[in-house]
Motif scaffolding. Sequence first.
Motif, PDB file in Angstrom:
ATOM      1  N   MET A 256       0.757  -1.125  -0.024  1.00  0.00           N
ATOM      2  CA  MET A 256       0.057   0.004  -0.027  1.00  0.00           C
ATOM      3  C   MET A 256       0.877   1.286  -0.061  1.00  0.00           C
ATOM      4  SD  MET A 256      -2.863  -0.982   2.732  1.00  0.00           S
ATOM      5  CE  MET A 256      -1.784  -1.429   4.024  1.00  0.00           C
ATOM      6  N   SER A 257       0.225   2.340  -0.448  1.00  0.00           N
ATOM      7  CA  SER A 257       0.703   3.611  -0.209  1.00  0.00           C
ATOM      8  C   SER A 257       0.599   4.421   1.150  1.00  0.00           C
ATOM      9  CB  SER A 257       0.738   4.574  -1.488  1.00  0.00           C
ATOM     10  OG  SER A 257       1.121   3.827  -2.542  1.00  0.00           O
ATOM     11  N   ALA A 258       1.462   4.833   1.716  1.00  0.00           N
ATOM     12  CA  ALA A 258       1.258   5.591   3.039  1.00  0.00           C
ATOM     13  C   ALA A 258       0.776   6.963   2.571  1.00  0.00           C
ATOM     14  CB  ALA A 258       2.583   5.481   3.975  1.00  0.00           C
ATOM     15  N   LEU A 259       0.032   7.632   3.492  1.00  0.00           N
ATOM     16  CA  LEU A 259      -0.308   8.856   2.911  1.00  0.00           C
ATOM     17  C   LEU A 259       0.558   9.917   2.966  1.00  0.00           C
ATOM     18  CD1 LEU A 259      -3.803   9.134   4.750  1.00  0.00           C
ATOM     19  CD2 LEU A 259      -3.386   8.409   2.523  1.00  0.00           C
ATOM     20  N   ASP A 458     -11.946   3.145   5.887  1.00  0.00           N
ATOM     21  CA  ASP A 458     -10.770   2.432   5.155  1.00  0.00           C
ATOM     22  C   ASP A 458     -10.623   2.706   3.652  1.00  0.00           C
ATOM     23  OD1 ASP A 458      -8.473   0.749   5.684  1.00  0.00           O
ATOM     24  OD2 ASP A 458      -9.514  -0.498   4.305  1.00  0.00           O
ATOM     25  N   LEU A 459     -12.008   2.709   3.251  1.00  0.00           N
ATOM     26  CA  LEU A 459     -12.032   2.760   1.842  1.00  0.00           C
ATOM     27  C   LEU A 459     -11.683   4.184   1.250  1.00  0.00           C
ATOM     28  CD1 LEU A 459     -12.995   1.765  -1.038  1.00  0.00           C
ATOM     29  CD2 LEU A 459     -15.254   2.389  -0.435  1.00  0.00           C
ATOM     30  N   ALA A 460     -11.968   5.169   2.001  1.00  0.00           N
ATOM     31  CA  ALA A 460     -11.742   6.657   1.785  1.00  0.00           C
ATOM     32  C   ALA A 460     -10.241   6.714   1.612  1.00  0.00           C
ATOM     33  CB  ALA A 460     -12.601   7.673   2.689  1.00  0.00           C
ATOM     34  N   THR A 461      -9.499   6.088   2.891  1.00  0.00           N
ATOM     35  CA  THR A 461      -7.985   6.319   3.249  1.00  0.00           C
ATOM     36  C   THR A 461      -7.443   5.600   2.243  1.00  0.00           C
ATOM     37  OG1 THR A 461      -8.654   6.279   5.241  1.00  0.00           O
ATOM     38  CG2 THR A 461      -6.382   5.966   4.691  1.00  0.00           C
ATOM     39  N   ARG A 462      -7.929   4.208   1.601  1.00  0.00           N
ATOM     40  CA  ARG A 462      -7.047   3.582   0.445  1.00  0.00           C
ATOM     41  C   ARG A 462      -7.377   4.344  -0.809  1.00  0.00           C
ATOM     42  NH1 ARG A 462      -5.580  -1.562   1.442  1.00  0.00           N
ATOM     43  NH2 ARG A 462      -6.331  -2.143   3.546  1.00  0.00           N
ATOM     44  N   THR A 463      -8.586   4.914  -0.937  1.00  0.00           N
ATOM     45  CA  THR A 463      -8.663   5.963  -2.239  1.00  0.00           C
ATOM     46  C   THR A 463      -7.781   7.146  -2.251  1.00  0.00           C
ATOM     47  OG1 THR A 463     -11.155   5.204  -2.454  1.00  0.00           O
ATOM     48  CG2 THR A 463     -10.240   7.184  -3.470  1.00  0.00           C
ATOM     49  N   ALA A 464      -7.604   7.578  -1.160  1.00  0.00           N
ATOM     50  CA  ALA A 464      -6.857   8.728  -1.041  1.00  0.00           C
ATOM     51  C   ALA A 464      -5.194   8.562  -1.260  1.00  0.00           C
ATOM     52  CB  ALA A 464      -6.922   9.474   0.464  1.00  0.00           C
ATOM     53  N   SER A 465      -4.821   7.039  -0.601  1.00  0.00           N
ATOM     54  CA  SER A 465      -3.499   6.894  -0.904  1.00  0.00           C
ATOM     55  C   SER A 465      -3.284   6.435  -2.349  1.00  0.00           C
ATOM     56  CB  SER A 465      -3.423   5.488  -0.136  1.00  0.00           C
ATOM     57  OG  SER A 465      -3.986   4.257  -0.497  1.00  0.00           O
ATOM     58  N   THR A 466      -4.078   6.074  -3.284  1.00  0.00           N
ATOM     59  CA  THR A 466      -3.846   6.046  -4.556  1.00  0.00           C
ATOM     60  C   THR A 466      -3.247   7.398  -5.235  1.00  0.00           C
ATOM     61  OG1 THR A 466      -6.314   6.550  -5.242  1.00  0.00           O
ATOM     62  CG2 THR A 466      -5.789   4.359  -4.967  1.00  0.00           C
ATOM     63  N   LEU A 508      -7.494  14.658   1.613  1.00  0.00           N
ATOM     64  CA  LEU A 508      -8.592  14.041   0.893  1.00  0.00           C
ATOM     65  C   LEU A 508      -9.004  12.676   1.756  1.00  0.00           C
ATOM     66  CD1 LEU A 508      -9.972  13.718  -1.566  1.00  0.00           C
ATOM     67  CD2 LEU A 508      -8.225  12.033  -2.469  1.00  0.00           C
ATOM     68  N   ALA A 509      -8.213  12.111   2.619  1.00  0.00           N
ATOM     69  CA  ALA A 509      -8.577  10.841   3.382  1.00  0.00           C
ATOM     70  C   ALA A 509      -9.415  11.497   4.671  1.00  0.00           C
ATOM     71  CB  ALA A 509      -7.285  10.254   3.911  1.00  0.00           C
ATOM     72  N   VAL A 510      -9.081  12.525   4.959  1.00  0.00           N
ATOM     73  CA  VAL A 510     -10.140  13.066   6.111  1.00  0.00           C
ATOM     74  C   VAL A 510     -11.113  13.901   5.824  1.00  0.00           C
ATOM     75  CG1 VAL A 510      -7.936  12.885   7.581  1.00  0.00           C
ATOM     76  CG2 VAL A 510      -8.707  15.017   6.800  1.00  0.00           C
ATOM     77  N   SER A 511     -11.285  14.029   4.552  1.00  0.00           N
ATOM     78  CA  SER A 511     -12.410  15.297   4.148  1.00  0.00           C
ATOM     79  C   SER A 511     -13.901  14.751   4.550  1.00  0.00           C
ATOM     80  CB  SER A 511     -12.288  15.311   2.499  1.00  0.00           C
ATOM     81  OG  SER A 511     -12.364  14.333   2.047  1.00  0.00           O
ATOM     82  N   ALA A 512     -13.860  13.315   4.673  1.00  0.00           N
ATOM     83  CA  ALA A 512     -15.245  12.814   5.019  1.00  0.00           C
ATOM     84  C   ALA A 512     -15.138  12.347   6.430  1.00  0.00           C
ATOM     85  CB  ALA A 512     -15.832  11.773   3.969  1.00  0.00           C
ATOM     86  N   ALA A 825     -15.057  18.028  -2.214  1.00  0.00           N
ATOM     87  CA  ALA A 825     -14.723  18.943  -3.467  1.00  0.00           C
ATOM     88  C   ALA A 825     -13.700  19.948  -3.412  1.00  0.00           C
ATOM     89  CB  ALA A 825     -16.237  19.935  -3.716  1.00  0.00           C
ATOM     90  N   PHE A 826     -13.356  20.474  -2.151  1.00  0.00           N
ATOM     91  CA  PHE A 826     -12.209  21.308  -1.978  1.00  0.00           C
ATOM     92  C   PHE A 826     -11.014  20.567  -1.998  1.00  0.00           C
ATOM     93  CE2 PHE A 826      -9.222  22.855   1.082  1.00  0.00           C
ATOM     94  CZ  PHE A 826      -8.734  24.272   0.657  1.00  0.00           C
ATOM     95  N   ALA A 827     -10.868  19.229  -1.502  1.00  0.00           N
ATOM     96  CA  ALA A 827      -9.662  18.526  -1.524  1.00  0.00           C
ATOM     97  C   ALA A 827      -9.117  17.942  -2.924  1.00  0.00           C
ATOM     98  CB  ALA A 827      -9.968  17.288  -0.825  1.00  0.00           C
ATOM     99  N   TRP A 828     -10.168  17.713  -3.714  1.00  0.00           N
ATOM    100  CA  TRP A 828      -9.911  17.437  -5.053  1.00  0.00           C
ATOM    101  C   TRP A 828      -9.379  18.722  -5.872  1.00  0.00           C
ATOM    102  CZ3 TRP A 828      -8.339  12.924  -6.766  1.00  0.00           C
ATOM    103  CH2 TRP A 828      -8.980  11.737  -6.074  1.00  0.00           C
ATOM    104  N   SER A 829     -10.204  19.745  -5.809  1.00  0.00           N
ATOM    105  CA  SER A 829      -9.804  20.888  -6.440  1.00  0.00           C
ATOM    106  C   SER A 829      -8.392  21.433  -6.036  1.00  0.00           C
ATOM    107  CB  SER A 829     -10.934  21.998  -6.016  1.00  0.00           C
ATOM    108  OG  SER A 829     -12.034  21.620  -6.524  1.00  0.00           O
ATOM    109  N   TYR A 830      -8.115  21.388  -4.718  1.00  0.00           N
ATOM    110  CA  TYR A 830      -6.790  21.759  -4.367  1.00  0.00           C
ATOM    111  C   TYR A 830      -5.793  20.968  -4.887  1.00  0.00           C
ATOM    112  CZ  TYR A 830      -2.415  21.812  -1.871  1.00  0.00           C
ATOM    113  OH  TYR A 830      -1.086  22.030  -1.474  1.00  0.00           O
TER     114      TYR A 830
END
Length: 869
Positions: A256-259, A458-466, A508-512, A825-830
């Motif tokens: 995996m990729s750490a944040l 965990d899913l949001a964290t893994r998505t952010a790690s990508t 991105l991981a903590v946004s939600a 939206a802010f995290a992805w835009s940034y």
Amino acid sequence: MKNYEDHLSQEDPQDTNEQLNWVIKQAKKAAERAGVSTGNGRNPQADVTALVHAGKTSFAFELSGLNSATMVGEIEQELEQLDGVDARIVYPSATAWVSASSTIDPQTIIEVFSRFGVEASLSDSSLRRRVAWSDVEEGRFHRSLRRHRRHATREQAEEEEKKFERARRQGFLERQTDHRRKEASTQVLFTARELIHKKRLLVSLAFSIPVLLVSYYPWLQFDYWQWVLAALSAPVVSWGAWPFHRATIGGARRGMSALDSASSVAILLAWIWSVTAMLFSEVGEIGYRADPTWVSLSPDQARTGMLFFDVACGMTCILLAGRLLIRHTRNNLLDELDQLRPDQHTQVTVATRNRKTGKVDHRRVPVQKLNVGDDILIAPGDLIPVDGVVVGGSSRVHPEALGIESADVSVNDKVFAGSVNGDHNLKIRVLRTGHRTWLAEVYRWVADTNVHQNLADDLATRTASTLVPVSLMIAAADFALWALITGNLTQAFATALAVLGGVAPVALAVSASLAMRQGIEGAARRGILIRAGSTLRDLDAVDTVIFNRVGALSGEEMHVETVTAERGEDLDLVLRVAGALALESDHPVSRAIVRAAREARDAQHTTTIPNWIEVSHYEVDEDGNFHAMVELPLHNSDGEEEMRQVEAVLWRPKNLSELDGRLAQAAVAGGTPLVVRWKGKNRGVITLHDDPKDDATDAVDALEQMGIETMMLSRDTYPVARRYGDSLGVSHVLAGIQPANKAQTVRSVRTHGAAIAMVGDDSVHRCFRVANVGIQIGAMGHVHTPSSIERSEADVVMLEGSVQPIPRLFRFARKINKVVHSNIAFAWSYNCLAMLAAIAGVLHPMIATVLMLASTLIIEVRSNRVGTF
């Protein structure tokens, strides 16, 4: 043994002695494992403390997570592999009975259960027995110690006493480990919090400040300054940034990729590039001077070479400072509850009355030794350690730990653990202690919610790690394109470094997840327990709220309004039979009828009705009607009055067709009607009135103004239910619904496309299953034990019975979901804009790091603000 001695006698004497010594050593080891000291050349009395613990004891464990009966045999087999342990697991009751040596640590047994995914906790009786046994052991120890001191020196005795006290302090009763907290705080893809501390930041700053000053102010630069900066930055890049490097290595080992991997790679590359540049270019020459820019990249300067020690040190310090700042800005409810949980060793005053003399004795005992029924004295300003009822004094208590408003209490009022006493002394009778209190239940609920929320996040964290490998690929492509187009490797590397420094996967991981977590804890601070973050999303989608009339909208007290008897029937007898049938029920309707029947009995002046009506063969059918055999005075064929048993029913009509005449008119003219029948004939109608809760009308109006449709579920006939609903402003009334059909009614409303939130007490738990969201109201007033809410079908449990928080709950859910969507939206835009600016070469790597931290802090601040319910 005799055969073994004969065998030894036939061998060489020297071999025999060696084998005999070996057997003796093995026997000593076995004795030591059994808890019996063998002396080992010392005075046998020196091991008296080991003999104190001899004997057997038993434990009772309450199990959770025992999902399959096939696990029972495996767990029992594993437990019995421990020395002296005999275990039996009762699957239906999820209980384990373990017999073991009194020296065994119960934590060893709990760890065996945990290996199978089963959580075990000692029952209250086992804990009390263990505490009592510890007192016995203490007395035995002191007696044996006095005997031992007669034969040992004073120094030896004191040393053994210290060792034994240290051993006791490490025992089971001192352990405060909470496995939920451990599981709830585990995040594989985040950097370990334990490694990020002030010392690491301060040391990194001490080395980094000279590096930054010399790098950005040419007049501070001297001969060999770049080599000095390389040495100063080395501990920052290695030790200071080690938490991020460790997370990167751990993530790589797990595939995996750490944040923080992008930042870790950027820090190492910046330092390695700088050292390589000093070795192979003119930036390493003695007289080299640098004049860097603060914000943007200079192509002219990049052609002559650049050093990035400032970026490596600055990025490390910014990341460390940001993580520490984020940690201090977050409010953890579990930490707050920990401060309000009474320590088990806290001494409290117990008042006991001597039966012979009548004198009240006061003694100080620890909280862990309190028993149900004890009377304790709480001084002003002290923490109440138990759930109990006030039996003396009056004061104002502040139960902030449970999210309940402060209230004045006096005799017969309930108080709860974690509350702070106000200005006067209180005498409290203990009802619940330890893990059975409401405070402990709220703590368990929040801890379990955090565990479920971690799994959902965990899913949001893994998505952010990508985003990390994507940023690495973009940085590599950026470096290659800049190098090919401009031929300037330094500038190409600077733009790639800005890409890695500016990417913010943590934001991105903590946004939600952070907003959801803060929302759940914010609601818990107001006495509203939410099951998971998905519940908040479901609440946002609700467009219809169904209230169960009794328990949700009506008050606790009901009163008999009218009693109508059929022609020729005795009015008092109708009421008395109804009271006899309702005597066994705790429902508010039943309590009102029983109370009215007793008042009529006390006021009657006739002897035709017996003072006590015998009831037998009592039962309640699926519609909630009461059936029984009652003994009544009836006339026989000769006209004589005699006591006879007849079948009687107390039932509630579903519609008007079930009654006629004056009884039908009485059933729709007043409040809630109940019909009394015996010998197959309806004898009378009793109507009851219950006032709506004070805040029910305002709550219904608030929901209607929010665009949420309101419905009321009632067993009453439609005219009665409609009249009650109109008094509250409810839009729709579902009348004549028997308890067995309420769940089916809610399901039918949902099948018509409505997103439903069902509001009621635990009597409508089956409706919670079929609704989108189940909201149990007034848990502290209806459930028998706090732990029962863990098995509740409701998604939201409100400790108090007020209705007004329900509209606020929906507004709260909408606000949280709005913040979550805007955070995402802010995290992805940034991230997109930061990458584009870095690729365009207009973003300095140091500024990119500052922007990355700023984006994370913005999301943190926005998420923390939603915690206000």
